[in-house]
Enzyme design. Structure first.
Site, PDB file in Angstrom:
ATOM      1  N   SER A 182       0.853  -1.205   0.000  1.00 48.50           N
ATOM      2  CA  SER A 182       0.000   0.000   0.000  1.00 48.50           C
ATOM      3  C   SER A 182       0.879   1.241   0.000  1.00 48.50           C
ATOM      4  CB  SER A 182      -0.863  -0.019   1.264  1.00 48.50           C
ATOM      5  OG  SER A 182      -1.404   1.263   1.524  1.00 48.50           O
ATOM      6  N   TYR A 224      -3.517  -0.403  10.010  1.00 48.70           N
ATOM      7  CA  TYR A 224      -3.408  -0.801   8.599  1.00 48.70           C
ATOM      8  C   TYR A 224      -2.000  -0.485   8.093  1.00 48.70           C
ATOM      9  CZ  TYR A 224      -4.609  -0.935   3.583  1.00 48.70           C
ATOM     10  OH  TYR A 224      -4.660  -1.219   2.237  1.00 48.70           O
TER      11      TYR A 224
END
Ligand code: NAP
Length: 253
Positions: free
Chosen positions: A136, A149
């Site tokens: 990510s 996250y």
């Protein structure tokens, strides 16, 4: 297609392949002649893909073992794993609920690690293979509200390098795609907000949100012979977000 970039006939497992990014990757490989198996928790959405599937919750190591072994048994090999299953919850770091922290880490870190490990076992034995994790923007930089996250996606970067080093001599390449902001179920509510869309369009050099199909070319490259000497890398497919940002200065041209 050029042989170098061909994925024809390859056995490709896409964990988290029922929706969003995983589904776009699965469909693209199917169109390119690969034999694709998608896995996720919800059988109905897996059926909806029209592809071969295995129900598999990556938070459950027993289900991972059963899924990978079933694919290896049925097709005799696994050429590529796309480790796409992932979840996110947003809270301020000072009150992040422990149960949500555990859930995110169980899927994004533990689940992805165990899936890679089980597929890696098959690939090391067969002397070849490709593992592509989904990292990510948060592997590289942070935004408020997504500390867990971000922690999990930082781990994906480390895991990618660690497995690449461990398996390189066995001809198993491990890389990661780090998508920018891609509109999927994971974040649809966010991108319905005009101020959020305006922010991402202003901040991203490409001036737009990404779509799942924006990742497909890199995915095919990373599963093909064209990337046989490429391992341990995180490739940012983010419209330039991590490279820098536009500014309002008039540039003479
Ligand atoms: P999505 O549309 O919500 O799809 C997530 C997929 O993962 C679904 O197939 C889901 O199916 C599966 N999944 C979730 N939990 C699972 C579990 N415990 N076991 C097995 N499968 C599970 O999300 P997405 O946006 O495509 O995201 C896919 C990956 O890309 C994630 O790792 C995410 O972190 C990453 N990513 C996304 C973006 C973005 O902007 N969208 C950006 C960077 C990275 P079931 O619910 O049926 O299990």
């Amino acid at each position: 297609m050029n042989e170098l970039f061909s994925v024809q006939g390859k056995i490709v497992l896409v964990s988290g392949g029922s929706r969003g990014i995983g589904r776009a990757i699965a469909e693209a490989f199917h169109l390119e002649g690969a034999r694709v198996v998608v896995s996720a928790r919800n059988e109905l959405s897996l059926k909806g893909t029209g592809l071969d599937y295995q129900v598999c919750d990556v938070a459950d190591s027993g289900q991972i073992a059963a899924c990978v072994d079933a694919v290896a048994r049925k097709y005799g090999r696994i050429n590529a794993l796309f480790n796409v299953a992932g979840i996110n919850f947003r809270f301020a770091a000072e009150i992040f609920p422990e149960s949500r922290l555990d859930e995110i880490l169980a899927v994004n870190v533990r689940g992805n690690y165990l899936m890679a490990s089980r597929c890696g076992k098959v690939m090391v034995k067969q002397g070849r293979g490709k593992i592509v994790n989904i990292a990510s923007l948060h592997t590289h930089e942070s935004l408020p509200g997504v500390s867990v996250y971000g922690t999990s996606k930082g781990a994906i970067g480390s895991m990618t390098r660690a497995l690449a080093v461990e398996w390189a001599a066995h001809n198993v390449q491990v890389n990661a795609i780090a998508p920018g902001f891609i509109r999927t179920d994971l974040n649809a509510a966010l991108w319905e907000r005009p101020e959020m869309r305006a922010w991402v369009e202003q901040r991203t050099p490409a001036r737009r949100l990404g779509a799942p199909h924006d990742l497909v070319g890199t995915a095919i490259f990373l599963a093909s012979a064209a990337s046989d000497f490429l391992t341990g890398q995180v490739i940012y497919v983010d419209g330039g977000f991590t490279a820098g940002s536009p500014w309002p200065l008039e540039i003479p041209r």
